[in-house]
Write an enzyme that holds these catalytic residues in place. Structure first.
Site, mmCIF file in Angstrom:
data_model
loop_
_atom_site.group_PDB
_atom_site.id
_atom_site.type_symbol
_atom_site.label_atom_id
_atom_site.label_comp_id
_atom_site.label_asym_id
_atom_site.label_seq_id
_atom_site.Cartn_x
_atom_site.Cartn_y
_atom_site.Cartn_z
ATOM 1 N N HIS B 123 0.876 -1.171 0.000
ATOM 2 C CA HIS B 123 0.000 0.000 0.000
ATOM 3 C C HIS B 123 0.920 1.230 0.000
ATOM 4 O O HIS B 123 2.017 1.177 0.559
ATOM 5 C CB HIS B 123 -0.838 -0.062 1.279
ATOM 6 C CG HIS B 123 -1.897 0.990 1.394
ATOM 7 N ND1 HIS B 123 -1.622 2.265 1.817
ATOM 8 C CD2 HIS B 123 -3.236 0.942 1.181
ATOM 9 C CE1 HIS B 123 -2.745 2.961 1.846
ATOM 10 N NE2 HIS B 123 -3.737 2.190 1.466
ATOM 11 N N ASP B 199 3.127 -4.882 8.054
ATOM 12 C CA ASP B 199 1.882 -4.123 7.932
ATOM 13 C C ASP B 199 0.723 -5.112 8.047
ATOM 14 O O ASP B 199 0.450 -5.885 7.127
ATOM 15 C CB ASP B 199 1.873 -3.400 6.576
ATOM 16 C CG ASP B 199 0.578 -2.644 6.330
ATOM 17 O OD1 ASP B 199 -0.348 -2.734 7.175
ATOM 18 O OD2 ASP B 199 0.484 -1.956 5.297
ATOM 19 N N GLN B 202 -4.334 -5.530 6.732
ATOM 20 C CA GLN B 202 -5.252 -6.452 6.058
ATOM 21 C C GLN B 202 -5.246 -7.846 6.681
ATOM 22 O O GLN B 202 -5.973 -8.726 6.221
ATOM 23 C CB GLN B 202 -4.901 -6.564 4.569
ATOM 24 C CG GLN B 202 -4.987 -5.269 3.788
ATOM 25 C CD GLN B 202 -6.422 -4.768 3.630
ATOM 26 O OE1 GLN B 202 -7.398 -5.503 3.828
ATOM 27 N NE2 GLN B 202 -6.567 -3.505 3.274
ATOM 28 N N LYS B 225 -10.669 -1.158 10.186
ATOM 29 C CA LYS B 225 -10.859 -2.308 9.293
ATOM 30 C C LYS B 225 -11.260 -3.556 10.079
ATOM 31 O O LYS B 225 -11.488 -4.616 9.507
ATOM 32 C CB LYS B 225 -9.578 -2.589 8.504
ATOM 33 C CG LYS B 225 -9.206 -1.494 7.505
ATOM 34 C CD LYS B 225 -8.090 -1.965 6.597
ATOM 35 C CE LYS B 225 -7.278 -0.844 5.985
ATOM 36 N NZ LYS B 225 -7.964 -0.068 4.962
ATOM 37 N N CYS B 364 -4.693 2.494 -3.824
ATOM 38 C CA CYS B 364 -3.479 3.014 -3.159
ATOM 39 C C CYS B 364 -2.298 2.077 -3.362
ATOM 40 O O CYS B 364 -1.477 1.888 -2.457
ATOM 41 C CB CYS B 364 -3.706 3.255 -1.668
ATOM 42 S SG CYS B 364 -4.958 4.473 -1.328
#
Lengths: 127, 408
Positions: B123, B199, B202, B225, B364
């Site tokens: 991202h 990261d 997700q 999220k 993104c």
């Protein structure tokens, strides 16, 4: 309804674009990109006697941005640079004949070609 | 068998009472943000109506209660990802801020010629952050490319790790849904003495995370999220690293002592939490992880796997659809696809007429789209309240979009 904007006229131009392609050694040239949807538009302009004689657009994007590019380039043929610089949002929306007032994100697509035009014709920008 | 009863889950989400064109929304943009259950909304309301006060400051009842609720949320959220001993949870506004914190604070030590490694599937928040840091420090940014089947080229990754200072990598791609083998990657990095940043934006919402097992040095995530509110996320970092890092921002609560010439810093995690934090957000996120734990992250993952398997099969039955990403089980519930002859932006706009929310564009992740030679994609992404009916509606609406565009 969103499908209302995809009228016969819009789809016809989308599937049969006008003035698509590139020009060698354009006098005026610019490109821009809509980061939201990935639409890309590039404009190439040549003039003769102060009037736009050749104009092409390339890139890709949604139907609204592509149709807007076709209609805008078609409308610019024969116009003086001054007239071209004077093109406004309302002029583009009139060409498109669709109501985007309730779709601000689609409005950006519709106006992307105009933004590129203004960038290309910025005083001192001549290629 | 779906381990989740989506119908009863949906009853917890007030937003499903809303009707668009007479239908409940088929919300398929969970990779962008998730919907919020009433338990999260109630926890935040309770703070705002029953014990509103700043934290770590007052000695009166409300402040004591607010501090307790805020710190209790920190414990539960840390427990949710099995942070264990030796790691601290620092609240940030989102994953992006957590990445910037590491880049600006840990990254301060970088020198000319040092190397940072990241990947093509990041991202922008995990790409531009390092690109700009490298520029400032005259360091180098090495980008690992894709190998086969929309997965990372791990051989290339290992080569690039030799001599590098830091690796920042996504756990799950927000575009392709690829689940990277983070445990193996972190152990490779450790062998080369490379600091790892993962990261988890997700992954944390969709699968069991055990930081002790993953073995990364830093892990970032965002609350919105994973059923939580916007404006709250976090960084989980090894204390031995965080202790040596300088503050990211200066202000109240992060201070030990202030004098005219110099100041000293509060202990972890407060050293990195300058100013009044997002108290209601942290409390809301605490309620969100409670909610997810009641369902069980194993069940969440199984549900999404089942639904993804079904969706890929059904989408492939729609003529003109091309689905991207690796095979199950190496992918999450994120499905990128294109429909021949119709730009993604037009597809998403037409789907909205049927109360179906999907994302279109480059999500993104411009470098990844360039590498895949795609200008844009459609993306459907699932969560606990989605079911086969949503997928069926999606496929029917794609057929309808083809009719509008007169595509066969």
């Amino acid at each position: 309804m969103m499908s209302d904007i995809y009228q016969e006229f819009i789809l016809e131009v989308y599937q049969h674009p006008m003035n698509s392609g590139k020009l060698d050694k354009p006098e005026f040239h610019a490109k821009s990109h809509n980061p939201l949807c990935g639409d890309k538009i590039e404009l190439f302009i040549k003039t003769n006697g102060g009037k736009i004689t050749e104009i092409k657009h390339s890139g890709n994007g949604c139907a609204i941005s592509q149709v807007s590019a076709s209609l805008l380039t078609e409308a610019l043929k024969g116009k003086t640079l001054e007239e071209a610089r004077g093109m406004h949002k309302e002029d583009v929306l009139k060409l498109l004949q669709i109501d985007l007032s309730r779709n601000p994100s689609r409005m950006k697509c519709a106006l992307l070609p105009l933004e590129v035009l203004q960038k290309a014709l910025k005083p001192g920008k001549q290629a | 068998m779906d381990p989740i009863d989506t119908e009863s889950i949906r009853e917890d989400f007030p937003i499903f009472r809303r009707r668009l064109a007479g239908k409940r929304v088929a919300y398929l943009d969970n990779a962008a943000t998730s919907l919020k259950p009433k338990q999260v909304i109630a926890a935040m309301d309770e703070y705002n109506t029953e014990y509103t006060a700043n934290v770590h400051r007052g000695v009166y009842r409300f402040s004591e209660e607010a501090t307790e609720a805020y710190e209790n949320a920190r414990k539960r959220i840390g427990g949710f990802v099995a942070a264990g001993n030796g790691r601290t949870l620092i609240f940030t506004k989102n994953a992006t801020e957590a990445l910037n914190l590491v880049a600006r604070s840990w990254g301060d030590q970088l020198r000319k010629g040092d190397r940072i490694v990241t990947t093509i599937m990041e991202h922008h928040s995990n790409f531009v952050t390092w690109q700009q840091l490298a520029k400032e420090k005259k360091a180098r940014l090495d980008v690992v490319e894709l190998g086969e089947d929309h997965e990372l080229d791990l051989t290339q990754l290992e080569k690039k790790l030799a001599g590098a200072k830091l690796l920042s990598i996504t756990h799950v791609s927000n575009v392709l849904g690829t689940i990277n083998p983070i445990k193996e990657i972190c152990s490779m990095a450790a062998e080369h003495g490379v600091v790892t940043v993962v990261d988890g934006a997700q992954s944390a919402p969709h699968m069991q995370i055990d930081l002790g097992k993953l073995g990364c040095d830093f892990f970032v995530f965002t609350g919105h999220k994973m059923l939580g509110p916007t404006g709250i996320g976090g960084l989980l970092g090894r204390e031995e690293l965080l202790d040596r890092m300088k503050p990211y921002q200066y202000g109240g609560d992060m201070i030990r002592e202030v004098h005219l010439k110099d100041s000293s810093w509060n202990d972890l995690p407060y050293k990195f939490e300058a100013g009044t934090p997002n108290i209601s957000g942290a409390i809301g996120l605490g309620a969100a992880v409670d909610y997810l734990e009641r369902i069980g992250m194993g069940a969440v993952r199984e549900h999404e796997k089942e639904l993804t398997r079904y969706a890929i099969r059904r989408l492939n039955e729609v003529r003109g659809v091309e689905v991207y990403g690796p095979e199950l089980p190496k992918r999450s519930g994120v499905i990128p696809f294109n429909l021949r002859g119709i730009h993604p932006h037009d597809v998403a706009a037409l789907l909205d007429d049927s109360a179906i929310s999907i994302r279109s564009g480059h999500h993104c992740a411009m470098p990844l789209h360039e590498a895949l030679k795609l200008d844009a994609t459609n993306r459907a992404s699932f969560y606990i309240y989605n079911d086969r009916e949503d997928v069926d509606r999606l496929c029917a609406a794609l057929d309808n979009a083809k009719k509008v565009f007169r595509v066969k």
